[in-house]
Design a protein around this motif. Structure first.
Motif, PDB file in Angstrom:
ATOM      1  N   ILE A  60      46.716  43.120  49.184  1.00 48.20           N
ATOM      2  CA  ILE A  60      46.810  42.202  50.309  1.00 48.20           C
ATOM      3  C   ILE A  60      45.461  41.536  50.512  1.00 48.20           C
ATOM      4  O   ILE A  60      44.461  42.203  50.761  1.00 48.20           O
ATOM      5  CB  ILE A  60      47.244  42.951  51.586  1.00 48.20           C
ATOM      6  CG1 ILE A  60      48.596  43.609  51.356  1.00 48.20           C
ATOM      7  CG2 ILE A  60      47.285  41.990  52.773  1.00 48.20           C
ATOM      8  CD1 ILE A  60      49.019  44.551  52.466  1.00 48.20           C
ATOM      9  N   LEU A  61      45.451  40.215  50.398  1.00 45.08           N
ATOM     10  CA  LEU A  61      44.234  39.443  50.623  1.00 45.08           C
ATOM     11  C   LEU A  61      44.264  38.940  52.055  1.00 45.08           C
ATOM     12  O   LEU A  61      45.092  38.099  52.411  1.00 45.08           O
ATOM     13  CB  LEU A  61      44.147  38.251  49.670  1.00 45.08           C
ATOM     14  CG  LEU A  61      43.732  38.536  48.228  1.00 45.08           C
ATOM     15  CD1 LEU A  61      44.710  39.435  47.519  1.00 45.08           C
ATOM     16  CD2 LEU A  61      43.553  37.243  47.488  1.00 45.08           C
ATOM     17  N   THR A  81      37.748  36.624  46.294  1.00 46.08           N
ATOM     18  CA  THR A  81      38.475  37.895  46.289  1.00 46.08           C
ATOM     19  C   THR A  81      39.458  37.963  45.131  1.00 46.08           C
ATOM     20  O   THR A  81      39.492  38.949  44.383  1.00 46.08           O
ATOM     21  CB  THR A  81      39.193  38.110  47.636  1.00 46.08           C
ATOM     22  OG1 THR A  81      38.213  38.103  48.677  1.00 46.08           O
ATOM     23  CG2 THR A  81      39.946  39.429  47.644  1.00 46.08           C
ATOM     24  N   ILE A  82      40.270  36.911  44.938  1.00 45.96           N
ATOM     25  CA  ILE A  82      41.240  36.950  43.832  1.00 45.96           C
ATOM     26  C   ILE A  82      40.504  36.961  42.496  1.00 45.96           C
ATOM     27  O   ILE A  82      40.913  37.662  41.567  1.00 45.96           O
ATOM     28  CB  ILE A  82      42.292  35.815  43.919  1.00 45.96           C
ATOM     29  CG1 ILE A  82      43.422  36.044  42.905  1.00 45.96           C
ATOM     30  CG2 ILE A  82      41.671  34.447  43.731  1.00 45.96           C
ATOM     31  CD1 ILE A  82      44.260  37.258  43.125  1.00 45.96           C
ATOM     32  N   ASP A  83      39.403  36.217  42.386  1.00 41.60           N
ATOM     33  CA  ASP A  83      38.643  36.233  41.133  1.00 41.60           C
ATOM     34  C   ASP A  83      38.070  37.622  40.846  1.00 41.60           C
ATOM     35  O   ASP A  83      37.978  38.027  39.688  1.00 41.60           O
ATOM     36  CB  ASP A  83      37.527  35.185  41.166  1.00 41.60           C
ATOM     37  CG  ASP A  83      38.066  33.761  41.073  1.00 41.60           C
ATOM     38  OD1 ASP A  83      39.237  33.564  40.672  1.00 41.60           O
ATOM     39  OD2 ASP A  83      37.303  32.826  41.413  1.00 41.60           O
ATOM     40  N   SER A  84      37.701  38.358  41.886  1.00 42.77           N
ATOM     41  CA  SER A  84      37.202  39.730  41.708  1.00 42.77           C
ATOM     42  C   SER A  84      38.320  40.688  41.320  1.00 42.77           C
ATOM     43  O   SER A  84      38.083  41.692  40.651  1.00 42.77           O
ATOM     44  CB  SER A  84      36.543  40.225  43.000  1.00 42.77           C
ATOM     45  OG  SER A  84      35.403  39.453  43.302  1.00 42.77           O
ATOM     46  N   LEU A  85      39.554  40.385  41.740  1.00 41.56           N
ATOM     47  CA  LEU A  85      40.698  41.249  41.433  1.00 41.56           C
ATOM     48  C   LEU A  85      41.313  40.971  40.062  1.00 41.56           C
ATOM     49  O   LEU A  85      41.889  41.880  39.452  1.00 41.56           O
ATOM     50  CB  LEU A  85      41.783  41.084  42.498  1.00 41.56           C
ATOM     51  CG  LEU A  85      41.524  41.756  43.832  1.00 41.56           C
ATOM     52  CD1 LEU A  85      42.537  41.295  44.869  1.00 41.56           C
ATOM     53  CD2 LEU A  85      41.548  43.270  43.680  1.00 41.56           C
ATOM     54  N   VAL A  86      41.208  39.742  39.576  1.00 38.79           N
ATOM     55  CA  VAL A  86      41.891  39.350  38.333  1.00 38.79           C
ATOM     56  C   VAL A  86      41.664  40.328  37.184  1.00 38.79           C
ATOM     57  O   VAL A  86      42.622  40.711  36.512  1.00 38.79           O
ATOM     58  CB  VAL A  86      41.538  37.893  37.930  1.00 38.79           C
ATOM     59  CG1 VAL A  86      41.892  37.608  36.477  1.00 38.79           C
ATOM     60  CG2 VAL A  86      42.259  36.917  38.849  1.00 38.79           C
ATOM     61  N   PRO A  87      40.444  40.785  36.938  1.00 38.47           N
ATOM     62  CA  PRO A  87      40.261  41.711  35.802  1.00 38.47           C
ATOM     63  C   PRO A  87      41.039  43.026  35.936  1.00 38.47           C
ATOM     64  O   PRO A  87      41.232  43.725  34.946  1.00 38.47           O
ATOM     65  CB  PRO A  87      38.754  41.992  35.797  1.00 38.47           C
ATOM     66  CG  PRO A  87      38.141  40.884  36.563  1.00 38.47           C
ATOM     67  CD  PRO A  87      39.170  40.450  37.565  1.00 38.47           C
ATOM     68  N   TYR A  88      41.481  43.335  37.138  1.00 34.29           N
ATOM     69  CA  TYR A  88      42.132  44.617  37.393  1.00 34.29           C
ATOM     70  C   TYR A  88      43.621  44.489  37.680  1.00 34.29           C
ATOM     71  O   TYR A  88      44.284  45.484  37.978  1.00 34.29           O
ATOM     72  CB  TYR A  88      41.426  45.330  38.555  1.00 34.29           C
ATOM     73  CG  TYR A  88      39.950  45.445  38.307  1.00 34.29           C
ATOM     74  CD1 TYR A  88      39.450  46.322  37.346  1.00 34.29           C
ATOM     75  CD2 TYR A  88      39.049  44.636  38.990  1.00 34.29           C
ATOM     76  CE1 TYR A  88      38.099  46.410  37.083  1.00 34.29           C
ATOM     77  CE2 TYR A  88      37.686  44.717  38.736  1.00 34.29           C
ATOM     78  CZ  TYR A  88      37.218  45.599  37.781  1.00 34.29           C
ATOM     79  OH  TYR A  88      35.881  45.673  37.525  1.00 34.29           O
ATOM     80  N   LEU A  89      44.167  43.277  37.583  1.00 34.51           N
ATOM     81  CA  LEU A  89      45.598  43.088  37.812  1.00 34.51           C
ATOM     82  C   LEU A  89      46.388  43.735  36.686  1.00 34.51           C
ATOM     83  O   LEU A  89      45.959  43.751  35.537  1.00 34.51           O
ATOM     84  CB  LEU A  89      45.941  41.605  37.908  1.00 34.51           C
ATOM     85  CG  LEU A  89      45.356  40.855  39.105  1.00 34.51           C
ATOM     86  CD1 LEU A  89      45.725  39.379  39.031  1.00 34.51           C
ATOM     87  CD2 LEU A  89      45.825  41.461  40.414  1.00 34.51           C
ATOM     88  N   LEU A 110      46.368  31.005  43.690  1.00 31.20           N
ATOM     89  CA  LEU A 110      46.552  32.388  43.240  1.00 31.20           C
ATOM     90  C   LEU A 110      47.368  32.488  41.961  1.00 31.20           C
ATOM     91  O   LEU A 110      46.996  33.209  41.037  1.00 31.20           O
ATOM     92  CB  LEU A 110      47.204  33.232  44.338  1.00 31.20           C
ATOM     93  CG  LEU A 110      46.247  33.933  45.302  1.00 31.20           C
ATOM     94  CD1 LEU A 110      45.352  32.964  46.022  1.00 31.20           C
ATOM     95  CD2 LEU A 110      46.989  34.811  46.249  1.00 31.20           C
ATOM     96  N   LEU A 111      48.484  31.777  41.903  1.00 30.84           N
ATOM     97  CA  LEU A 111      49.386  31.882  40.746  1.00 30.84           C
ATOM     98  C   LEU A 111      48.663  31.646  39.418  1.00 30.84           C
ATOM     99  O   LEU A 111      48.772  32.471  38.511  1.00 30.84           O
ATOM    100  CB  LEU A 111      50.575  30.933  40.913  1.00 30.84           C
ATOM    101  CG  LEU A 111      51.670  31.102  39.874  1.00 30.84           C
ATOM    102  CD1 LEU A 111      53.034  31.010  40.536  1.00 30.84           C
ATOM    103  CD2 LEU A 111      51.555  30.045  38.798  1.00 30.84           C
ATOM    104  N   PRO A 112      47.888  30.554  39.253  1.00 33.23           N
ATOM    105  CA  PRO A 112      47.207  30.378  37.961  1.00 33.23           C
ATOM    106  C   PRO A 112      46.200  31.487  37.645  1.00 33.23           C
ATOM    107  O   PRO A 112      46.044  31.866  36.487  1.00 33.23           O
ATOM    108  CB  PRO A 112      46.487  29.034  38.097  1.00 33.23           C
ATOM    109  CG  PRO A 112      46.906  28.426  39.369  1.00 33.23           C
ATOM    110  CD  PRO A 112      47.659  29.444  40.156  1.00 33.23           C
ATOM    111  N   ARG A 113      45.558  32.007  38.656  1.00 33.26           N
ATOM    112  CA  ARG A 113      44.586  33.081  38.423  1.00 33.26           C
ATOM    113  C   ARG A 113      45.297  34.371  38.005  1.00 33.26           C
ATOM    114  O   ARG A 113      44.830  35.089  37.118  1.00 33.26           O
ATOM    115  CB  ARG A 113      43.736  33.289  39.671  1.00 33.26           C
ATOM    116  CG  ARG A 113      42.704  32.181  39.866  1.00 33.26           C
ATOM    117  CD  ARG A 113      42.054  32.280  41.237  1.00 33.26           C
ATOM    118  NE  ARG A 113      40.854  31.466  41.340  1.00 33.26           N
ATOM    119  CZ  ARG A 113      40.848  30.170  41.595  1.00 33.26           C
ATOM    120  NH1 ARG A 113      41.996  29.514  41.781  1.00 33.26           N
ATOM    121  NH2 ARG A 113      39.715  29.503  41.671  1.00 33.26           N
ATOM    122  N   ILE A 114      46.415  34.672  38.665  1.00 30.59           N
ATOM    123  CA  ILE A 114      47.184  35.866  38.295  1.00 30.59           C
ATOM    124  C   ILE A 114      47.679  35.728  36.859  1.00 30.59           C
ATOM    125  O   ILE A 114      47.579  36.661  36.054  1.00 30.59           O
ATOM    126  CB  ILE A 114      48.361  36.072  39.267  1.00 30.59           C
ATOM    127  CG1 ILE A 114      47.844  36.394  40.677  1.00 30.59           C
ATOM    128  CG2 ILE A 114      49.292  37.172  38.765  1.00 30.59           C
ATOM    129  CD1 ILE A 114      48.903  36.322  41.774  1.00 30.59           C
TER     130      ILE A 114
END
Length: 152
Positions: A60-61, A81-89, A110-114
């Motif tokens: 949850i962001l 925040t999403i950029d920090s999470l991307v490596p761990y998705l 968010l969608l393109p980053r995910i």
């Protein structure tokens, strides 16, 4: 709020405040210490370690989106925040944006980053957003829980 908490939260934008918290006290004034104690007894743990994101099913962001000089939401906290999470998705993650922003942020940002992680939103990863309702909270008035509307 904390009675529904899962194992932990990740926070970057509030790191200086987070460091002022103790195991039994929140820096968020309207969250009483007994709520923190109850959540901790159920496994709640606060951390700033993004590498622990794979342990969670839902990310949850909920970060600040202050208005810029053009009165548009500043998405820097959301994007950082999403950029920090991307490596761990991982497969199966649900990413929920719960910050006040303009319609389309989830799909456009968010969608393109995910999906840059090799995931396919709607197939092996999921995203949603919640319309944020502004409620003024003062020390003498804590709002009752209210229903959330979620867009998937």
């Amino acid at each position: 709020m904390l009675k529904w908490a899962t194992r932990y939260w990740v926070s970057t934008s509030t790191r200086p405040r987070w460091k002022r918290s103790t195991p039994s006290r929140s820096y968020i004034e309207h969250i009483p210490a007994d709520s923190i104690a109850t959540a901790r007894s159920r496994g709640f743990e606060a951390t700033t370690d993004f590498s622990r994101a794979p342990e969670a099913d839902t990310l949850i962001l909920c970060v600040p989106t202050p208005l810029n000089k053009y009165r548009e939401p500043d998405l820097s906290f959301v994007l950082n925040t999403i950029d920090s999470l991307v490596p761990y998705l991982r497969e199966g993650h649900l990413v929920s944006l719960e910050s006040t922003t303009y319609p389309g942020t989830t799909d456009e940002e968010l969608l393109p980053r995910i999906e840059s992680r090799g995931l396919k939103v709607g197939e092996n990863a999921f995203r949603c957003s919640r319309r944020n309702v502004k409620i003024r909270v003062t020390p003498t008035s804590v709002p009752a829980p209210f229903p959330k509307s979620v867009a998937v």
